[in-house]
Design a protein around this motif. Structure first.
Motif, PDB file in Angstrom:
ATOM      1  N   LYS A 100     -14.235 -51.770  23.724  1.00 28.94           N
ATOM      2  CA  LYS A 100     -13.931 -50.310  24.528  1.00 28.94           C
ATOM      3  C   LYS A 100     -14.107 -50.534  26.450  1.00 28.94           C
ATOM      4  O   LYS A 100     -13.021 -50.112  27.044  1.00 28.94           O
ATOM      5  CB  LYS A 100     -15.062 -49.245  24.077  1.00 28.94           C
ATOM      6  CG  LYS A 100     -14.767 -47.894  25.140  1.00 28.94           C
ATOM      7  CD  LYS A 100     -13.759 -47.122  24.415  1.00 28.94           C
ATOM      8  CE  LYS A 100     -14.511 -45.483  23.861  1.00 28.94           C
ATOM      9  NZ  LYS A 100     -13.732 -45.140  23.644  1.00 28.94           N
ATOM     10  N   GLU A 101     -14.609 -51.126  27.043  1.00 27.33           N
ATOM     11  CA  GLU A 101     -14.374 -50.946  28.696  1.00 27.33           C
ATOM     12  C   GLU A 101     -13.441 -51.965  28.616  1.00 27.33           C
ATOM     13  O   GLU A 101     -12.406 -51.854  29.991  1.00 27.33           O
ATOM     14  CB  GLU A 101     -16.082 -51.997  28.924  1.00 27.33           C
ATOM     15  CG  GLU A 101     -17.284 -50.882  28.998  1.00 27.33           C
ATOM     16  CD  GLU A 101     -16.447 -49.659  29.083  1.00 27.33           C
ATOM     17  OE1 GLU A 101     -16.062 -49.238  29.825  1.00 27.33           O
ATOM     18  OE2 GLU A 101     -17.997 -48.381  28.959  1.00 27.33           O
ATOM     19  N   PHE A 102     -12.960 -53.334  28.206  1.00 27.97           N
ATOM     20  CA  PHE A 102     -11.771 -54.136  28.175  1.00 27.97           C
ATOM     21  C   PHE A 102     -11.027 -53.505  27.881  1.00 27.97           C
ATOM     22  O   PHE A 102      -9.511 -54.295  28.290  1.00 27.97           O
ATOM     23  CB  PHE A 102     -12.224 -55.544  27.513  1.00 27.97           C
ATOM     24  CG  PHE A 102     -12.932 -56.333  28.032  1.00 27.97           C
ATOM     25  CD1 PHE A 102     -12.772 -57.901  28.745  1.00 27.97           C
ATOM     26  CD2 PHE A 102     -14.637 -56.892  28.484  1.00 27.97           C
ATOM     27  CE1 PHE A 102     -13.478 -58.545  29.800  1.00 27.97           C
ATOM     28  CE2 PHE A 102     -15.175 -57.425  28.951  1.00 27.97           C
ATOM     29  CZ  PHE A 102     -14.816 -58.448  29.800  1.00 27.97           C
ATOM     30  N   GLY A 103     -10.835 -52.585  27.133  1.00 30.32           N
ATOM     31  CA  GLY A 103      -9.284 -51.753  26.525  1.00 30.32           C
ATOM     32  C   GLY A 103      -8.540 -52.643  25.417  1.00 30.32           C
ATOM     33  O   GLY A 103      -7.729 -52.632  25.469  1.00 30.32           O
ATOM     34  N   ARG A 104      -9.404 -53.833  24.627  1.00 33.27           N
ATOM     35  CA  ARG A 104      -9.039 -55.051  23.628  1.00 33.27           C
ATOM     36  C   ARG A 104      -9.620 -55.237  23.060  1.00 33.27           C
ATOM     37  O   ARG A 104     -10.537 -55.351  23.421  1.00 33.27           O
ATOM     38  CB  ARG A 104      -7.809 -56.010  25.084  1.00 33.27           C
ATOM     39  CG  ARG A 104      -8.666 -56.766  25.837  1.00 33.27           C
ATOM     40  CD  ARG A 104      -8.010 -57.579  26.241  1.00 33.27           C
ATOM     41  NE  ARG A 104      -8.989 -58.541  26.683  1.00 33.27           N
ATOM     42  CZ  ARG A 104      -9.644 -59.392  26.526  1.00 33.27           C
ATOM     43  NH1 ARG A 104      -9.860 -60.031  25.763  1.00 33.27           N
ATOM     44  NH2 ARG A 104     -10.709 -60.010  27.955  1.00 33.27           N
ATOM     45  N   PRO A 105      -9.285 -56.147  21.996  1.00 33.61           N
ATOM     46  CA  PRO A 105     -10.311 -56.617  21.040  1.00 33.61           C
ATOM     47  C   PRO A 105     -10.686 -57.855  21.465  1.00 33.61           C
ATOM     48  O   PRO A 105      -9.404 -58.786  22.682  1.00 33.61           O
ATOM     49  CB  PRO A 105      -9.306 -56.788  19.762  1.00 33.61           C
ATOM     50  CG  PRO A 105      -8.309 -55.871  19.759  1.00 33.61           C
ATOM     51  CD  PRO A 105      -7.690 -55.758  21.564  1.00 33.61           C
ATOM     52  N   LEU A 106     -12.016 -58.685  21.705  1.00 34.77           N
ATOM     53  CA  LEU A 106     -12.275 -59.627  22.495  1.00 34.77           C
ATOM     54  C   LEU A 106     -11.660 -61.002  20.851  1.00 34.77           C
ATOM     55  O   LEU A 106     -11.679 -60.482  20.155  1.00 34.77           O
ATOM     56  CB  LEU A 106     -14.500 -59.863  22.140  1.00 34.77           C
ATOM     57  CG  LEU A 106     -14.971 -58.439  22.388  1.00 34.77           C
ATOM     58  CD1 LEU A 106     -16.068 -58.539  22.390  1.00 34.77           C
ATOM     59  CD2 LEU A 106     -14.561 -58.445  24.424  1.00 34.77           C
ATOM     60  N   SER A 107     -11.531 -62.118  22.064  1.00 33.16           N
ATOM     61  CA  SER A 107     -11.714 -62.898  21.419  1.00 33.16           C
ATOM     62  C   SER A 107     -12.440 -63.590  21.384  1.00 33.16           C
ATOM     63  O   SER A 107     -13.654 -63.154  20.788  1.00 33.16           O
ATOM     64  CB  SER A 107     -10.377 -64.135  22.463  1.00 33.16           C
ATOM     65  OG  SER A 107     -11.233 -64.392  23.146  1.00 33.16           O
ATOM     66  N   PRO A 108     -11.992 -64.558  19.758  1.00 39.65           N
ATOM     67  CA  PRO A 108     -13.592 -65.799  19.561  1.00 39.65           C
ATOM     68  C   PRO A 108     -14.556 -66.200  20.190  1.00 39.65           C
ATOM     69  O   PRO A 108     -15.319 -66.297  19.991  1.00 39.65           O
ATOM     70  CB  PRO A 108     -12.593 -66.397  17.796  1.00 39.65           C
ATOM     71  CG  PRO A 108     -11.406 -65.946  18.112  1.00 39.65           C
ATOM     72  CD  PRO A 108     -10.960 -64.866  19.012  1.00 39.65           C
ATOM     73  N   MET A 109     -13.455 -66.337  21.234  1.00 36.34           N
ATOM     74  CA  MET A 109     -14.302 -66.957  22.535  1.00 36.34           C
ATOM     75  C   MET A 109     -15.803 -65.757  23.133  1.00 36.34           C
ATOM     76  O   MET A 109     -16.512 -66.267  23.517  1.00 36.34           O
ATOM     77  CB  MET A 109     -13.296 -67.663  23.269  1.00 36.34           C
ATOM     78  CG  MET A 109     -14.012 -69.097  24.022  1.00 36.34           C
ATOM     79  SD  MET A 109     -15.361 -70.002  23.525  1.00 36.34           S
ATOM     80  CE  MET A 109     -13.470 -71.262  22.657  1.00 36.34           C
ATOM     81  N   GLU A 110     -14.598 -65.168  23.264  1.00 39.17           N
ATOM     82  CA  GLU A 110     -15.983 -63.695  24.257  1.00 39.17           C
ATOM     83  C   GLU A 110     -16.563 -63.717  23.048  1.00 39.17           C
ATOM     84  O   GLU A 110     -17.989 -63.349  23.938  1.00 39.17           O
ATOM     85  CB  GLU A 110     -14.546 -63.171  24.767  1.00 39.17           C
ATOM     86  CG  GLU A 110     -13.716 -63.860  25.311  1.00 39.17           C
ATOM     87  CD  GLU A 110     -12.533 -62.389  25.734  1.00 39.17           C
ATOM     88  OE1 GLU A 110     -12.057 -61.824  26.917  1.00 39.17           O
ATOM     89  OE2 GLU A 110     -11.891 -61.937  24.736  1.00 39.17           O
ATOM     90  N   CYS A 111     -16.576 -63.255  21.571  1.00 43.37           N
ATOM     91  CA  CYS A 111     -17.860 -62.935  21.333  1.00 43.37           C
ATOM     92  C   CYS A 111     -18.886 -64.029  20.952  1.00 43.37           C
ATOM     93  O   CYS A 111     -19.693 -63.795  21.306  1.00 43.37           O
ATOM     94  CB  CYS A 111     -17.294 -63.224  19.371  1.00 43.37           C
ATOM     95  SG  CYS A 111     -15.524 -61.365  19.551  1.00 43.37           S
ATOM     96  N   GLU A 112     -18.099 -65.455  20.413  1.00 41.55           N
ATOM     97  CA  GLU A 112     -19.260 -66.931  20.951  1.00 41.55           C
ATOM     98  C   GLU A 112     -20.016 -66.731  22.384  1.00 41.55           C
ATOM     99  O   GLU A 112     -20.720 -66.991  22.106  1.00 41.55           O
ATOM    100  CB  GLU A 112     -18.526 -67.512  20.580  1.00 41.55           C
ATOM    101  CG  GLU A 112     -17.946 -68.067  19.454  1.00 41.55           C
ATOM    102  CD  GLU A 112     -17.547 -69.555  18.484  1.00 41.55           C
ATOM    103  OE1 GLU A 112     -17.460 -69.934  19.887  1.00 41.55           O
ATOM    104  OE2 GLU A 112     -16.805 -69.640  18.155  1.00 41.55           O
TER     105      GLU A 112
END
Length: 254
Positions: free
Chosen positions: A178-190
């Motif tokens: 929500k705050e980034f305004g986009r889906p997170l990448s797999p690396m960001e989720c990790e």
């Protein structure tokens, strides 16, 4: 050290160098935690690389790995399964028709791909950090999540305290998206999973660090990670600690 001592040391060094040297990606040593790897899993990758480069063994047995790691075969097998499941390594199979031999070897392309993706993302975030403009207005720091903002922080920085209802209805991942305004990448989720599972940061503290980054106009993971590390070094564990720490920081005390 006398002459005999230097001779002994030199002979030891010479013997060690004659055993060969392995080339290990420095990025693996430096960033393995960011790839959600434990120290023993990273070391297992290093041993696999070393077996190939120094001893010419492309597919070391569990017994050979046990001899160099000192850990049980069951633990090593579990770590190998995890590394394969998460795409760090794979197994190539081939046949030597002349000798009628079937053989296997570890493929490390997945590990190099993951390291490359992380380094590219880190370089992108560093560039965004360098080129970041002025901090957004105070109203912009209130977020769409409805978290109230408290005064205090690094200079003009503010800290947001998550409301209980919002915490219960949103996961960390959905709040970040929500705050980034986009889906997170797999690396960001990790990275988020690493903060929770490995670093043991409370979810409340991670959200507070996210709010700090938004207010500072530096909404990227490297900046959030630096905030969390700074808080950890100063034993900041919850919202009250953050408030006290930022007030102390603002007053010039430590």
């Amino acid at each position: 050290m006398d002459g005999k001592g230097w001779s002994t040391w030199g002979e030891g060094m010479a013997a060690g160098l004659q055993n060969g040297m392995a080339i290990i990606p420095y990025a693996l040593l430096k960033h393995y935690r960011k790839l959600n790897l434990s120290g023993s899993e990273a070391m297992l990758l290093i041993h696999l690389l070393s077996f190939r480069q120094v001893e010419g063994i492309d597919f070391p047995s569990l017994e050979e790995l046990q001899a160099v790691t000192g850990r049980s075969i069951a633990v090593i097998a579990g770590e190998l399964q995890k590394l394969m499941k998460e795409g760090f390594i794979s197994i190539d199979e081939d046949n030597d028709e002349l000798r009628d031999i079937h053989y296997e070897r570890y493929n490390f392309s997945g590990m190099y791909t993951k390291l490359g993706a992380y380094l590219a993302e880190a370089a992108k975030e560093a560039s965004e950090d360098k080129n970041a403009g002025t901090a957004p207005s105070r109203e912009a720091a209130r977020f769409t999540t409805g978290f109230p903002v408290l005064d205090g922080g690094y200079g003009r920085t503010a800290v947001a305290v998550p409301g209980k209802a919002a915490e219960e209805s949103r996961s960390l991942f959905s709040i970040f998206e929500k705050e980034f305004g986009r889906p997170l990448s797999p690396m960001e989720c990790e990275t988020i999973s690493g903060w929770v599972d490995q670093d043991r940061y409370p979810e409340e503290l991670i959200l507070l660090a996210l709010k700090e980054s938004v207010f500072a106009g530096k909404v990227h993971f490297r900046y959030i990670d630096r905030i969390l590390l700074e808080w950890a070094r100063n034993r900041v564990k919850n919202a009250e600690d953050v408030k006290n720490y930022t007030q102390k920081f603002r007053s010039g005390g430590r």
